[in-house]
Enzyme design. Sequence first.
Site, PDB file in Angstrom:
ATOM      1  N   GLU A 289       0.835  -1.212   0.000  1.00  0.00           N
ATOM      2  CA  GLU A 289       0.000   0.000   0.000  1.00  0.00           C
ATOM      3  C   GLU A 289       0.863   1.253   0.000  1.00  0.00           C
ATOM      4  O   GLU A 289       0.759   2.088   0.899  1.00  0.00           O
ATOM      5  CB  GLU A 289      -0.893   0.011   1.244  1.00  0.00           C
ATOM      6  CG  GLU A 289      -1.780  -1.194   1.401  1.00  0.00           C
ATOM      7  CD  GLU A 289      -2.419  -1.283   2.795  1.00  0.00           C
ATOM      8  OE1 GLU A 289      -2.182  -0.390   3.639  1.00  0.00           O
ATOM      9  OE2 GLU A 289      -3.150  -2.251   3.028  1.00  0.00           O
ATOM     10  N   PRO A 290       1.698   1.426  -0.998  1.00  0.00           N
ATOM     11  CA  PRO A 290       2.572   2.602  -1.000  1.00  0.00           C
ATOM     12  C   PRO A 290       1.830   3.854  -1.446  1.00  0.00           C
ATOM     13  O   PRO A 290       1.016   3.805  -2.362  1.00  0.00           O
ATOM     14  CB  PRO A 290       3.634   2.232  -2.037  1.00  0.00           C
ATOM     15  CG  PRO A 290       2.870   1.411  -3.029  1.00  0.00           C
ATOM     16  CD  PRO A 290       1.861   0.631  -2.226  1.00  0.00           C
ATOM     17  N   GLY A 291       2.098   4.954  -0.801  1.00  0.00           N
ATOM     18  CA  GLY A 291       1.577   6.239  -1.255  1.00  0.00           C
ATOM     19  C   GLY A 291       2.740   7.138  -1.607  1.00  0.00           C
ATOM     20  O   GLY A 291       3.057   7.385  -2.763  1.00  0.00           O
ATOM     21  N   TYR A 332       4.305  18.068  10.434  1.00  0.00           N
ATOM     22  CA  TYR A 332       5.231  16.966  10.773  1.00  0.00           C
ATOM     23  C   TYR A 332       6.683  17.404  10.816  1.00  0.00           C
ATOM     24  O   TYR A 332       7.577  16.558  10.718  1.00  0.00           O
ATOM     25  CB  TYR A 332       5.196  15.873   9.696  1.00  0.00           C
ATOM     26  CG  TYR A 332       3.901  15.374   9.187  1.00  0.00           C
ATOM     27  CD1 TYR A 332       2.985  14.748  10.039  1.00  0.00           C
ATOM     28  CD2 TYR A 332       3.599  15.442   7.823  1.00  0.00           C
ATOM     29  CE1 TYR A 332       1.808  14.230   9.522  1.00  0.00           C
ATOM     30  CE2 TYR A 332       2.426  14.916   7.312  1.00  0.00           C
ATOM     31  CZ  TYR A 332       1.532  14.319   8.176  1.00  0.00           C
ATOM     32  OH  TYR A 332       0.380  13.799   7.665  1.00  0.00           O
ATOM     33  N   CYS A 358      -1.600  33.893   8.635  1.00  0.00           N
ATOM     34  CA  CYS A 358      -1.446  34.477   9.958  1.00  0.00           C
ATOM     35  C   CYS A 358      -1.225  33.401  11.017  1.00  0.00           C
ATOM     36  O   CYS A 358      -2.105  33.142  11.861  1.00  0.00           O
ATOM     37  CB  CYS A 358      -2.678  35.322  10.284  1.00  0.00           C
ATOM     38  SG  CYS A 358      -2.988  36.525   8.998  1.00  0.00           S
ATOM     39  N   GLU A 359      -0.090  32.732  10.934  1.00  0.00           N
ATOM     40  CA  GLU A 359       0.310  31.703  11.895  1.00  0.00           C
ATOM     41  C   GLU A 359       1.829  31.690  11.919  1.00  0.00           C
ATOM     42  O   GLU A 359       2.455  31.705  10.846  1.00  0.00           O
ATOM     43  CB  GLU A 359      -0.128  30.291  11.420  1.00  0.00           C
ATOM     44  CG  GLU A 359      -1.598  30.065  11.257  1.00  0.00           C
ATOM     45  CD  GLU A 359      -2.329  29.703  12.537  1.00  0.00           C
ATOM     46  OE1 GLU A 359      -1.658  29.438  13.551  1.00  0.00           O
ATOM     47  OE2 GLU A 359      -3.560  29.717  12.507  1.00  0.00           O
TER      48      GLU A 359
HETATM   49  C1  PLP Z   1      -1.402   6.236   4.725  1.00  0.00           C
HETATM   50  C2  PLP Z   1      -1.495   4.781   4.571  1.00  0.00           C
HETATM   51  C3  PLP Z   1      -0.684   4.129   3.626  1.00  0.00           C
HETATM   52  C4  PLP Z   1       0.346   4.838   2.775  1.00  0.00           C
HETATM   53  O1  PLP Z   1       1.431   5.304   3.507  1.00  0.00           O
HETATM   54  P1  PLP Z   1       2.730   5.867   2.743  1.00  0.00           P
HETATM   55  O2  PLP Z   1       3.655   6.199   3.829  1.00  0.00           O
HETATM   56  O3  PLP Z   1       2.298   7.052   1.960  1.00  0.00           O
HETATM   57  O4  PLP Z   1       3.237   4.778   1.871  1.00  0.00           O
HETATM   58  C5  PLP Z   1      -0.843   2.775   3.473  1.00  0.00           C
HETATM   59  N1  PLP Z   1      -1.760   2.077   4.208  1.00  0.00           N
HETATM   60  C6  PLP Z   1      -2.527   2.672   5.127  1.00  0.00           C
HETATM   61  C7  PLP Z   1      -3.484   1.863   5.898  1.00  0.00           C
HETATM   62  C8  PLP Z   1      -2.434   4.040   5.347  1.00  0.00           C
HETATM   63  O5  PLP Z   1      -3.196   4.624   6.257  1.00  0.00           O
END
Ligand code: PLP
Length: 428
Positions: A289-291, A332, A358-359
């Site tokens: 599940e890469p983002g 972060y 304004c922060e």
């Molecule tokens: C956010 C998330 C991801 C992706 O995370 P990355 O760090 O962007 O790869 C994968 N699985 C779940 C359940 C998430 O909440």
Amino acid sequence: MHGFAYQNGSLHCEQVDLQALATEHGTPLYVYSAGTIRDHFTRLDEAMHGVDHEVAYAVKANSNLGVLRLLAGLGAGFDIVSGGELFRVIKAGGNPAKCTFAGVGKTREEIEYALQQGIYSFNVESEEELRYLNQVAGELGLIAPAAVRVNPNVDAKTHKYISTGKSENKFGVDFEAIPALYDRAAAELPHIRLRGLQMHIGSQLTSIQPFIEAVEKVTPLALSLKEKHGIEFWSIGGGIGIVYHDSLAAGDMHWWDAKSAEERPLTLPQYGEALVPRLRDLGLKILLEPGRAIVGNAGVLLTRCLYEKKGTAKTFKIVDAGMNDLIRPALYEGHHEIVPLTEPGSERRKVDVVGPICESGDFFCQDRELPDFQPGETVALMSAGAYGFVMASNYNTRPLPAEILVDGSTASVVRRRQSLDDLIAAEL
Ligand SMILES: *Cc1c(COP(=O)(O)O)cnc(C)c1O
């Protein structure tokens, strides 16, 4: 690799001059490289060669329809965290049967929608949610495919706001409680089909060790659930970190091929090399599940310098993007490299680059040695493709920036800039 480099002294995204885009479309402006997204997806896919696997892109990292359409075309699955994201995936031509649905707080509306669309699995984060899912599915006369998210209690060694795999985090079910939960589900929840097991220990992991630790810890559990309950998949989550420091230079040398540990905190081949032997022979389909690893270094945020303000203690470069456009530094302590669009000389000045909001948290860097740039010039905030636009807000009643997707020498507006009328359109 990423698609951003100086060509003849001006910063380009693939074959497109970024200054020309900024002039035509205004700033702040997000620009994404389709070639980079394709390349990252393909490299990760290839790194897992030998394992029965599927890459389910984590939509929340960047959910622009243009990006989703590109990934759907590459055969990606999608990991979603809301009904809205499922709607986007479907609109972009993605297949709901390749969607997994994560998140600790799914609503009835979201569950019904996802059930009706026939998603691959609900990745459930508590027994309460599993029971509710069973109830809703029963009322609709459907069976809900489900996996429980196991919290393996592994330290991901990342920023505390993006660590998710420790017992004190809100995510998942304690490792020790999983077997009994699956037993109870099998005995008591007739509208649930136990299809898999899921985990995700955190984001922006820059070492392979926590991944190995989590996989080794959870493997016996996954195998026993396969044996006992016939689960077919194990999602090992996302979280692969990317280079943020000096990412422009790193792009030139294909950061995952670079040798020193600082240059390549974690590479895709390294990830594959470590995990493939451990996952290959389990008889389970492995989901990833890469983002961030797919889109993070595939995007930049262009912003124009409005003023230089010289205080007694500091020099501030005030730019037209703010924390409402890119919140990672404020949220972060995220680092974004800042580079002028015209290739700079070697001279550096210590400055703060700040936005108009304004922060006091509205800064992109503090006391950083940067190549000089003047009011009127545009700079790029690198590595802004993940958790950038998707976290943007209208705070201070600022219109959302436009988004451009570059592919080779073609630049497409994949989201137009909001107008002032857009800002109030939903208000009665
Ligand atoms: C956010 C998330 C991801 C992706 O995370 P990355 O760090 O962007 O790869 C994968 N699985 C779940 C359940 C998430 O909440």
